[in-house]
Motif scaffolding. Structure first.
Motif, mmCIF file in Angstrom:
data_model
loop_
_atom_site.group_PDB
_atom_site.id
_atom_site.type_symbol
_atom_site.label_atom_id
_atom_site.label_comp_id
_atom_site.label_asym_id
_atom_site.label_seq_id
_atom_site.Cartn_x
_atom_site.Cartn_y
_atom_site.Cartn_z
ATOM 1 N N UNK A 72 -3.843 5.891 9.346
ATOM 2 C CA UNK A 72 -2.927 6.316 8.291
ATOM 3 C C UNK A 72 -2.223 5.119 7.668
ATOM 4 N N UNK A 73 -1.769 4.190 8.506
ATOM 5 C CA UNK A 73 -1.112 2.987 7.984
ATOM 6 C C UNK A 73 -2.041 2.211 7.055
ATOM 7 N N UNK A 74 -3.304 2.080 7.478
ATOM 8 C CA UNK A 74 -4.270 1.358 6.649
ATOM 9 C C UNK A 74 -4.503 2.042 5.323
ATOM 10 N N UNK A 75 -4.557 3.376 5.348
ATOM 11 C CA UNK A 75 -4.753 4.143 4.116
ATOM 12 C C UNK A 75 -3.583 3.930 3.153
ATOM 13 N N UNK A 76 -2.365 4.030 3.670
ATOM 14 C CA UNK A 76 -1.189 3.886 2.814
ATOM 15 C C UNK A 76 -1.070 2.469 2.263
ATOM 16 N N UNK A 77 -1.450 1.488 3.070
ATOM 17 C CA UNK A 77 -1.320 0.088 2.652
ATOM 18 C C UNK A 77 -2.267 -0.278 1.517
ATOM 19 N N UNK A 78 -3.270 0.570 1.255
ATOM 20 C CA UNK A 78 -4.191 0.317 0.151
ATOM 21 C C UNK A 78 -3.463 0.228 -1.187
ATOM 22 N N UNK A 79 -2.310 0.890 -1.296
ATOM 23 C CA UNK A 79 -1.697 1.061 -2.602
ATOM 24 C C UNK A 79 -0.388 0.295 -2.751
ATOM 25 N N UNK A 80 0.009 -0.467 -1.740
ATOM 26 C CA UNK A 80 1.211 -1.267 -1.877
ATOM 27 C C UNK A 80 1.898 -1.476 -0.545
ATOM 28 N N UNK A 81 3.108 -1.993 -0.602
ATOM 29 C CA UNK A 81 3.887 -2.299 0.607
ATOM 30 C C UNK A 81 4.650 -1.061 1.053
ATOM 31 N N UNK A 95 7.533 14.065 9.839
ATOM 32 C CA UNK A 95 8.441 15.191 9.649
ATOM 33 C C UNK A 95 8.006 16.306 10.589
ATOM 34 N N UNK A 96 8.950 16.869 11.309
ATOM 35 C CA UNK A 96 8.629 17.998 12.175
ATOM 36 C C UNK A 96 8.430 19.262 11.331
ATOM 37 N N UNK A 97 7.299 19.920 11.518
ATOM 38 C CA UNK A 97 7.015 21.155 10.778
ATOM 39 C C UNK A 97 6.427 22.182 11.729
ATOM 40 N N UNK A 98 6.288 23.402 11.227
ATOM 41 C CA UNK A 98 5.671 24.468 12.012
ATOM 42 C C UNK A 98 4.166 24.537 11.796
ATOM 43 N N UNK A 99 3.622 23.614 11.006
ATOM 44 C CA UNK A 99 2.193 23.663 10.689
ATOM 45 C C UNK A 99 1.373 22.943 11.760
ATOM 46 N N UNK A 100 0.067 23.248 11.802
ATOM 47 C CA UNK A 100 -0.837 22.580 12.747
ATOM 48 C C UNK A 100 -1.108 21.143 12.321
ATOM 49 N N UNK A 101 -1.121 20.914 11.017
ATOM 50 C CA UNK A 101 -1.370 19.557 10.520
ATOM 51 C C UNK A 101 -0.056 18.783 10.448
ATOM 52 N N UNK A 102 -0.186 17.465 10.280
ATOM 53 C CA UNK A 102 0.996 16.607 10.300
ATOM 54 C C UNK A 102 1.517 16.346 8.892
ATOM 55 N N UNK A 103 2.812 16.000 8.814
ATOM 56 C CA UNK A 103 3.480 15.686 7.556
ATOM 57 C C UNK A 103 4.262 14.385 7.755
ATOM 58 N N UNK A 104 4.155 13.458 6.799
ATOM 59 C CA UNK A 104 4.939 12.227 6.872
ATOM 60 C C UNK A 104 5.646 11.991 5.551
ATOM 61 N N UNK A 105 6.784 11.332 5.639
ATOM 62 C CA UNK A 105 7.501 10.842 4.459
ATOM 63 C C UNK A 105 7.289 9.338 4.359
ATOM 64 N N UNK A 106 6.988 8.873 3.165
ATOM 65 C CA UNK A 106 6.630 7.472 2.948
ATOM 66 C C UNK A 106 7.481 6.903 1.826
ATOM 67 N N UNK A 107 7.935 5.657 2.002
ATOM 68 C CA UNK A 107 8.609 4.976 0.901
ATOM 69 C C UNK A 107 7.896 3.661 0.624
ATOM 70 N N UNK A 108 7.472 3.485 -0.618
ATOM 71 C CA UNK A 108 6.836 2.248 -1.061
ATOM 72 C C UNK A 108 7.884 1.301 -1.632
ATOM 73 N N UNK A 109 7.510 0.021 -1.727
ATOM 74 C CA UNK A 109 8.435 -1.000 -2.231
ATOM 75 C C UNK A 109 8.666 -0.869 -3.730
ATOM 76 N N UNK A 110 7.702 -0.290 -4.444
ATOM 77 C CA UNK A 110 7.824 -0.191 -5.900
ATOM 78 C C UNK A 110 7.357 1.184 -6.375
#
Length: 604
Positions: free
Chosen positions: A86-95, A102-117
């Motif tokens: 996941x880190x590698x995927x996100x890093x494709x587009x910036x810093x 994020x804790x959710x009731x779903x089976x799949x995962x959820x993340x919040x991301x902040x980019x530098x720009x």
């Protein structure tokens, strides 16, 4: 029923507020809204209604958020996805400044991301929304700046917000202990076409099971090379995951062979980029011989003649028991990955030497996550090179690192577009046929691939030993075209197996700028030669041509020549900028009397 996730929900919003919005937009739904802190869920009658809701609500959100937000929420992440992937995927587009689950009731995962720009967040939003990972389509939405605080406590209590990245995370967004880093180099193997069905299994059950057990992403390129006896398979995972998947595939093929009374031996066939094969073989074949002895296998490698412009892979055939082949695969791929890492390290060390050297911009190296090859306009078809599309075709036929050059800001014209350059490259006269190809096919392919105009000038005389190739195009096109010409000469054995391909290139410079290339007392050109390892000469007593230009000769191997060309172009760009900032009354260059003398610099 289709459960719809609604993000970017105000903390003060209630189920009644959401009900009103859905009624306003005439979006049908069934059942009550389940409102959490910052998000909500609701059931839609079918997928069509759910997609309509996403389009409407996302559009409304994007209008107010896109222009000012650096923050995204990414949902529907596979539960066993590794953090490194996941880190590698996100890093494709910036810093990425912050990435927290994020804790959710779903089976799949959820993340919040902040980019530098903000533009990085926008690009990630455009590229990742709908991006397919292990049959899970990612869902990405903006998070308004005003609703997310950077001083929020670590997630776990259900509150929305980001926490500092802090110490290394363990596990994946969904489960388990943190696995090892995924390899940047995928495992590529060839399998007999008749076994592909068994590997996939009924409705894809077998391949899904392999993927889950080995924590890997596996691409079977079934539709490519129609009618071929073998099909390529690409495995993205950790080295251990790749080896485990490879062993399982070999076991499936062996079982299928027994069931179908297939009597021929089924060797393991590994595909490897030609740039790494020389180092796998080792001096006088020592590395390969050691692997054979240690693993009790027989290993052969396909000849160079099998390579094509768009398929730089060699086939490494391993014969032996499944156990022996598995051990050999581990050792072979270990060498391949070491070679790749050495190349990347070499690139990082020398990336500042060539102005504008930018691997990420060209996308010639992978970013660490599966299935994320760049969209290269001239990329080959996926089948020929699917596993290596991340770092592109071999541009030359040596065993050195893969290089890429992009025009730097310092050498761009005021319009921001790279200027076309013309380089005259001199090749052996006997090599003209190989460069042109049958009915001109090779030179046409090369021209399309590089995005350059490539012509071969008529011979000066009947017995001429060299021919001039005229290449016109921007720096990136020059790099590709010249690189492939160097490589073709090596592949076609115009140079010995241990002989480096060195060619002479001519570039024309304004006569009044020649002195800048030479420098006072030859200082600049000597520094240039020391830096690039190329021979750089401005011949004496040249008469400027009708465009008031003179020739600079550059002789050296591919890297040296490219580096020298870029450095000279950088000098010319500086001269042009100075000319533009101080125009002469008639808009002409300096008078002839002000030109520095053309002199052949002394060599150290």
């Amino acid at each position: 029923m289709n459960k719809l996730y609604i993000g970017n929900v105000s903390e003060e919003a209630s189920a009644e507020d959401l009900e009103t919005i859905f009624e306003q937009w005439k979006i049908p739904h069934s059942g009550p809204f389940l409102v959490k802190t910052g998000y909500a869920f609701v059931d839609c009658p079918d997928e069509k209604v759910a997609m309509k809701a996403i389009d409407i609500l996302s559009g409304e959100t994007k209008k107010s958020v896109r222009a000012r937000s650096c923050k995204l929420q990414i949902r529907n992440i596979p539960p066993h996805m590794q953090w490194e992937v996941l880190d590698g995927l996100l890093a494709q587009y910036g810093t990425v400044e912050i990435c927290e689950q994020v804790n959710t009731d779903t089976d799949t995962a959820v993340v919040n991301v902040r980019y530098a720009a903000k533009d990085q967040a926008r690009q990630a939003m455009e590229k990742l929304n709908g991006f397919l990972m292990e049959n899970f389509a990612l869902k990405v939405s903006y998070i308004p700046d005003e609703t997310v605080t950077t001083d929020a406590p670590p997630l776990g209590g259900g509150r929305r917000g980001f926490a500092p990245r802090g110490p290394p995370r363990s596990g994946s967004p969904g489960l388990g202990a943190r696995p090892k880093l995924q390899s940047d180099v995928p495992l590529r193997i060839l399998v007999p076409t008749q076994f592909v069905g068994a590997i996939i299994g009924k409705e894809g059950a077998t391949i899904r099971n392999i993927t889950k057990q080995t924590h890997s992403k596996i691409d079977i390129h079934r539709k490519e090379n129609a009618g071929a006896a073998e099909k390529p398979i690409t495995v993205h995972s950790t080295p251990e995951g790749c080896s485990s998947a490879c062993r399982t595939i070999m076991e499936i093929m062996q079982k299928e062979a027994l069931d179908t009374k297939f009597t021929e031996e089924i060797p393991l066939k590994i595909l490897a980029h030609n740039n790494f094969v020389g180092r796998l073989i080792g001096k006088e074949g020592r590395n390969l011989k050691k692997i054979e002895v240690d693993t009790e296998t027989k290993i052969t490698i396909s000849p160079l003649q099998d390579l094509t412009l768009y398929n730089p892979e060699r086939t490494i055939t391993v014969k032996g028991s499944i156990e022996a082949c598995s051990r050999a695969e581990e050792e072979v791929m270990k060498k391949i990955r070491e070679s790749y890492e050495n190349d990347v390290a070499a690139m990082n060390l020398q990336s500042n030497l060539i102005p504008g050297l930018n691997l990420n911009a060209l996308g010639l190296f992978p970013g660490g996550a599966p299935g994320m090859g760049p969209s290269m306009a001239n990329a080959p078809p996926p089948g020929a090179q699917a596993g290596y599309s991340s770092f592109g075709s071999s541009l030359f036929g040596g065993e050195g690192p893969i290089w890429a050059s992009v025009l730097s800001a310092s050498s761009q014209p005021l319009s921001g577009q790279p200027e076309s350059e013309t380089v005259h490259l001199f090749i052996p006269a006997l090599a003209v046929g190989a460069i042109i190809g049958k009915q001109g096919q090779h030179i046409k392919q090369l021209s399309r691939f590089a995005g350059a105009s490539i012509k071969i000038a008529p011979p000066d005389s009947i017995d001429t030993k060299q021919r001039m190739v005229i290449i016109a195009g921007p720096p990136e096109a020059q790099f590709k075209a010249q690189g492939r010409i160097f490589g073709k000469l090596k592949e076609e054995n115009f140079f010995g197996p241990k002989e480096e391909v060195k060619l002479e290139a001519h570039i024309k410079v304004p006569s009044f700028a020649a002195g800048r290339v030479i420098g006072k007392g030859g200082k600049t050109v000597n520094e240039l030669q020391n830096l690039t390892s190329a021979e750089v000469v401005v011949p004496r007593d040249q008469t400027p041509d009708e465009n008031d230009q003179v020739i600079v000769k550059i002789t050296g191997h591919f890297y040296a020549s490219q580096l020298a060309q870029r450095k000279i172009q950088e000098i010319l760009s500086q001269v042009r900028r100075q000319q533009q900032s101080k125009p002469s009354p008639r808009g002409e260059g300096p008078p002839h009397g002000d030109r520095p003398p053309l002199a052949r610099p002394s060599r150290k």
